[in-house]
Design a protein around this motif. Structure first.
Motif, mmCIF file in Angstrom:
data_model
loop_
_atom_site.group_PDB
_atom_site.id
_atom_site.type_symbol
_atom_site.label_atom_id
_atom_site.label_comp_id
_atom_site.label_asym_id
_atom_site.label_seq_id
_atom_site.Cartn_x
_atom_site.Cartn_y
_atom_site.Cartn_z
ATOM 1 N N LEU A 342 0.831 -1.201 0.000
ATOM 2 C CA LEU A 342 0.000 0.000 0.000
ATOM 3 C C LEU A 342 0.868 1.255 0.000
ATOM 4 O O LEU A 342 0.539 2.253 -0.648
ATOM 5 N N SER A 343 1.978 1.231 0.720
ATOM 6 C CA SER A 343 2.893 2.375 0.745
ATOM 7 C C SER A 343 3.476 2.644 -0.631
ATOM 8 O O SER A 343 3.605 3.801 -1.056
ATOM 9 N N ARG A 344 3.820 1.588 -1.325
ATOM 10 C CA ARG A 344 4.364 1.759 -2.680
ATOM 11 C C ARG A 344 3.350 2.418 -3.604
ATOM 12 O O ARG A 344 3.689 3.314 -4.391
ATOM 13 N N GLU A 345 2.099 1.986 -3.511
ATOM 14 C CA GLU A 345 1.060 2.568 -4.357
ATOM 15 C C GLU A 345 0.742 4.000 -3.954
ATOM 16 O O GLU A 345 0.535 4.867 -4.809
ATOM 17 N N ALA A 346 0.694 4.269 -2.644
ATOM 18 C CA ALA A 346 0.377 5.618 -2.181
ATOM 19 C C ALA A 346 1.442 6.615 -2.617
ATOM 20 O O ALA A 346 1.139 7.780 -2.920
ATOM 21 N N ARG A 347 2.697 6.176 -2.676
ATOM 22 C CA ARG A 347 3.789 7.092 -3.029
ATOM 23 C C ARG A 347 3.660 7.612 -4.460
ATOM 24 O O ARG A 347 4.248 8.646 -4.807
ATOM 25 N N ARG A 348 2.875 6.962 -5.278
ATOM 26 C CA ARG A 348 2.648 7.449 -6.638
ATOM 27 C C ARG A 348 1.796 8.720 -6.634
ATOM 28 O O ARG A 348 1.760 9.448 -7.640
ATOM 29 N N HIS A 349 1.118 8.984 -5.511
ATOM 30 C CA HIS A 349 0.180 10.100 -5.444
ATOM 31 C C HIS A 349 0.559 11.151 -4.392
ATOM 32 O O HIS A 349 0.264 12.333 -4.568
ATOM 33 N N VAL A 350 1.157 10.723 -3.269
ATOM 34 C CA VAL A 350 1.419 11.640 -2.156
ATOM 35 C C VAL A 350 2.814 11.381 -1.604
ATOM 36 O O VAL A 350 3.454 10.365 -1.901
ATOM 37 N N THR A 351 3.274 12.293 -0.761
ATOM 38 C CA THR A 351 4.569 12.140 -0.082
ATOM 39 C C THR A 351 4.403 11.873 1.406
ATOM 40 O O THR A 351 5.314 11.373 2.060
ATOM 41 N N VAL A 352 3.242 12.202 1.941
ATOM 42 C CA VAL A 352 2.940 12.023 3.370
ATOM 43 C C VAL A 352 1.599 11.312 3.493
ATOM 44 O O VAL A 352 0.661 11.606 2.738
ATOM 45 N N VAL A 353 1.497 10.366 4.449
ATOM 46 C CA VAL A 353 0.206 9.730 4.743
ATOM 47 C C VAL A 353 -0.048 9.771 6.247
ATOM 48 O O VAL A 353 0.874 9.625 7.053
ATOM 49 N N LEU A 354 -1.310 9.969 6.606
ATOM 50 C CA LEU A 354 -1.754 9.867 7.985
ATOM 51 C C LEU A 354 -2.311 8.468 8.211
ATOM 52 O O LEU A 354 -2.906 7.872 7.305
ATOM 53 N N SER A 355 -2.121 7.955 9.425
ATOM 54 C CA SER A 355 -2.543 6.601 9.734
ATOM 55 C C SER A 355 -3.148 6.558 11.136
ATOM 56 O O SER A 355 -3.010 7.505 11.915
ATOM 57 N N GLY A 356 -3.808 5.440 11.463
ATOM 58 C CA GLY A 356 -4.543 5.348 12.723
ATOM 59 C C GLY A 356 -3.780 4.709 13.869
ATOM 60 O O GLY A 356 -4.390 4.404 14.906
ATOM 61 N N GLU A 357 -2.470 4.498 13.732
ATOM 62 C CA GLU A 357 -1.699 3.872 14.805
ATOM 63 C C GLU A 357 -1.859 4.626 16.126
ATOM 64 O O GLU A 357 -1.857 5.852 16.141
ATOM 65 N N GLY A 358 -1.951 3.873 17.205
ATOM 66 C CA GLY A 358 -1.999 4.444 18.547
ATOM 67 C C GLY A 358 -3.377 4.482 19.164
ATOM 68 O O GLY A 358 -3.500 4.492 20.395
ATOM 69 N N ALA A 359 -4.429 4.477 18.376
ATOM 70 C CA ALA A 359 -5.776 4.610 18.934
ATOM 71 C C ALA A 359 -6.151 3.422 19.811
ATOM 72 O O ALA A 359 -6.777 3.591 20.869
ATOM 73 N N ASP A 360 -5.806 2.217 19.394
ATOM 74 C CA ASP A 360 -6.172 1.040 20.180
ATOM 75 C C ASP A 360 -5.461 1.017 21.534
ATOM 76 O O ASP A 360 -6.032 0.568 22.528
ATOM 77 N N GLU A 361 -4.225 1.483 21.567
ATOM 78 C CA GLU A 361 -3.488 1.515 22.826
ATOM 79 C C GLU A 361 -3.981 2.645 23.725
ATOM 80 O O GLU A 361 -4.098 2.482 24.943
#
Length: 611
Positions: A342-361
């Protein structure tokens, strides 16, 4: 700015630093910056995100006496800049790194770190005092490794860059091997290789240049306190500020959208601030684990520009060696594979991505928290009579509890001590100072759920989830950011009353109420969907294509494993009706990582020594 490295050594020359930086080029494909001062060599590889024309490093303060490098982003750099300008400091760039240089001069290292909201690994040289300062962000979003010896000191954003230095032996550490086989990751400050350590989240280090003596100190640890409930609007405001700050960039920004509550909430808030923002999701052929339809529904409701992909068996067999080679440390998390793609594909469009890490903890999302969660909302009089205090809680269990076969959070172990002894031939591995300190901190928790989630914030989060996000995105020159790890939000969530975090079978209660302000009801009413890939048939095919377990494990380096024992264990497991796929996948990733890492490290070591 996504890769730093440096060393202090009179024998290695400037070209050695160039080789170290070249080894992390995917972390910073847009350029390099270096600084040399006698035996001191510092550098960075740049991923241009803020102040594209002038944001190169190093940046200086105190008329060149302070030299600053960083890997990461300082989200509140603009407000800090205004404070410094009011105090008389003059800036020549719009870079957040220049804020670090002047902030160090104005507030000292302790005062600077206390003010930062960001994800970072920082290296600051104080030429006047003859000191090198290193620091890592509060929750471990960005890595920072180091190796100290009488003959030299080195640091870097990758374990590879540090392991290639001449004073590092590179042998597997028995305690790290034991922890990996139990957890599929290596928590703590002792890395997989002897002689290489990592700064802990919220930790700083100072090296005295005169004798290379090292001092380490914690500048931050999440406070474990009891607080009154936070009203939903206050919590929503903190979440909006967290997302807004992590959208700041001079390049395109997107969101990883799984279809679950956490990433959907981030995407919905981000889309309000940046209409038509790009979102990216990964689907799976198995409907039991596929959430892509829910991600697409949220994308339509939020009005994002959505990109969807599908992961299947062919991708598994192809990606395992590629992902293992991209890992800097061993990690056996199944989600590595789709996140890498997914990171490889996203890099074709953007340079930065936000993600949901940390919410469960932070907000208590995992199912295994149920055993330490309240079943009913306690009445006021009951709370007075039965007030839980740290003194009334049971003693903190060992990191690897052989009675419950779980960590202090309830996370189930992959293997028992007997199995680990069989695989390595070693027994009696004793806790280190990091584990003793961890247990002392967890003993301060005010209730069992706070203790469990605090344990995850100190282990699973920095040494699995954030490693996965950092390494898989950085393998493609993509910067991953986690809004749920804004310090304000973490402290707010971690210190909510237990019944506001989890009650009976309902997780993340306070966060779910806030989510109703942003998300469609259909998404909110869905139970949490665990991430489990159909690993058994994939693993059977993996070993079959390699001549079976015996041929596979005896073909080369096994990173602390006894090859014959590993082969027998895998054969026995695959002969069962329900094999331990968590352990088997962890073994595959360990072997694939070790073989790729040894090859890269050997090549880099020869270049460095020949410089």
């Amino acid at each position: 700015m996504c890769g730093i490295a440096g060393f202090i050594n009179a024998e290695l020359g400037p070209q050695a630093l160039v080789h170290l930086l070249d080894s992390m080029v995917t972390r910073g494909p847009d350029g390099a910056g270096i600084y040399h001062d006698g035996p001191i060599h510092m550098g960075m590889r740049r991923l241009s995100v803020i102040d594209l024309p002038q944001g190169g490093q190093p940046l200086f303060g105190a008329h060149g006496q302070v030299v600053a490098f960083q890997n990461g982003e300082i989200y509140n750099h603009r407000s800090l800049r205004r404070e410094l300008e009011a105090a008389g400091y003059q800036f020549v760039t719009a870079s957040d790194t220049e804020v670090l240089a002047h902030g160090f001069c104005h507030w000292s290292i302790e005062g600077l770190l206390a003010r930062l909201d960001g994800m970072f690994a920082i290296a600051i040289l104080d030429r006047t005092r003859g000191e090198l300062h290193l620091a890592r962000d509060r929750f471990g979003e960005k890595p920072l490794f180091f190796a100290a010896a009488d003959s030299g000191f080195g640091y870097g954003s990758t374990m590879l860059a540090v392991a290639a230095l001449p004073w590092v032996t590179g042998e597997p550490d028995p305690l790290a091997v034991d922890r990996y086989l139990a957890l599929h990751h290596v928590p703590g400050d002792q890395c997989f290789l002897r002689g290489v350590q990592q700064l802990l989240p919220g930790e700083r280090l100072v090296v005295r240049l005169a004798d290379l003596s090292v001092r380490r100190a914690r500048y931050y640890r999440p406070p474990l306190r009891r607080t009154a409930p936070v009203d939903d609007r206050t919590l929503a405001g903190a979440l909006e500020r967290a997302v807004s700050s992590r959208l700041i960039a001079d390049v395109p920004v997107g969101v990883f959208l799984s279809g679950g509550l956490d990433s959907s909430l981030v995407a919905a808030i981000a889309a309000r601030q940046r209409p038509r923002i790009d979102t990216f999701s990964m689907g799976f052929g198995d409907p039991l684990v596929d959430e892509s339809a829910h991600a697409a529904a949220l994308a339509r409701a939020a009005g994002t520009t959505h990109h969807a992909f599908t992961f299947d068996n062919d991708h598994f067999l192809t990606l395992v060696p590629e992902v293992a080679a991209a890992l800097d440390v061993p990690l056996g998390d199944q989600a590595l594979l789709p996140v890498y793609w997914l990171s490889r594909e996203a890099r074709r469009h953007v340079t930065v991505v936000l993600s949901g890490e940390g919410a469960d903890e932070v907000f208590a999302g995992y199912g295994y928290y149920a055993s330490v969660s309240p079943q009913t909302v306690p009445g006021w009089s009951q709370r007075l009579r039965n007030r839980i205090t740290p003194a009334t809680l049971p003693a903190v269990a060992p990191l690897l509890d052989e009675v419950t076969l779980a960590t202090p959070s309830g996370f189930p172990l992959l293997s028992s001590a007997a199995t680990r002894h069989y695989l390595t031939g070693r027994t009696g591995v004793q806790p280190d100072g990091w584990e003793i300190d961890l247990r002392d901190w967890l003993a301060l928790a005010k209730d069992p759920l706070q203790r469990a989630t605090a344990a995850e914030i100190a282990t699973w989060l920095p040494d699995d989830l954030l490693v996965k996000l950092d390494r898989m995105t950085m393998a493609h020159g993509l910067e991953g950011r986690a809004p749920f790890l804004a310090p304000e939000l973490v402290e707010m969530g971690l210190n909510l009353p237990a019944h506001e975090r989890r009650l009976g079978g309902v997780s993340k209660r306070a966060l779910r109420r806030v989510a109703r302000l942003y998300l469609p009801p259909a998404l909110l009413d869905r139970p949490k969907q665990g991430f489990v890939l159909p690993m058994e048939p994939w693993l059977r095919q993996w070993f079959a294509q390699r001549g079976g377990p015996q041929a596979y494990f005896t073909a080369g380096l096994c990173a602390g494993l006894h090859p014959t024992a590993a082969a027998h264990l895998v054969s026995d497991e695959l002969g069962r009706g329900n094999p331990n796929v968590r352990l088997l996948f962890a073994l595959v990733m360990l072997v694939e990582w070790a073989r790729a890492f040894q090859k890269k490290c050997g090549h880099l070591s020869r270049l460095v020594r020949g410089s």
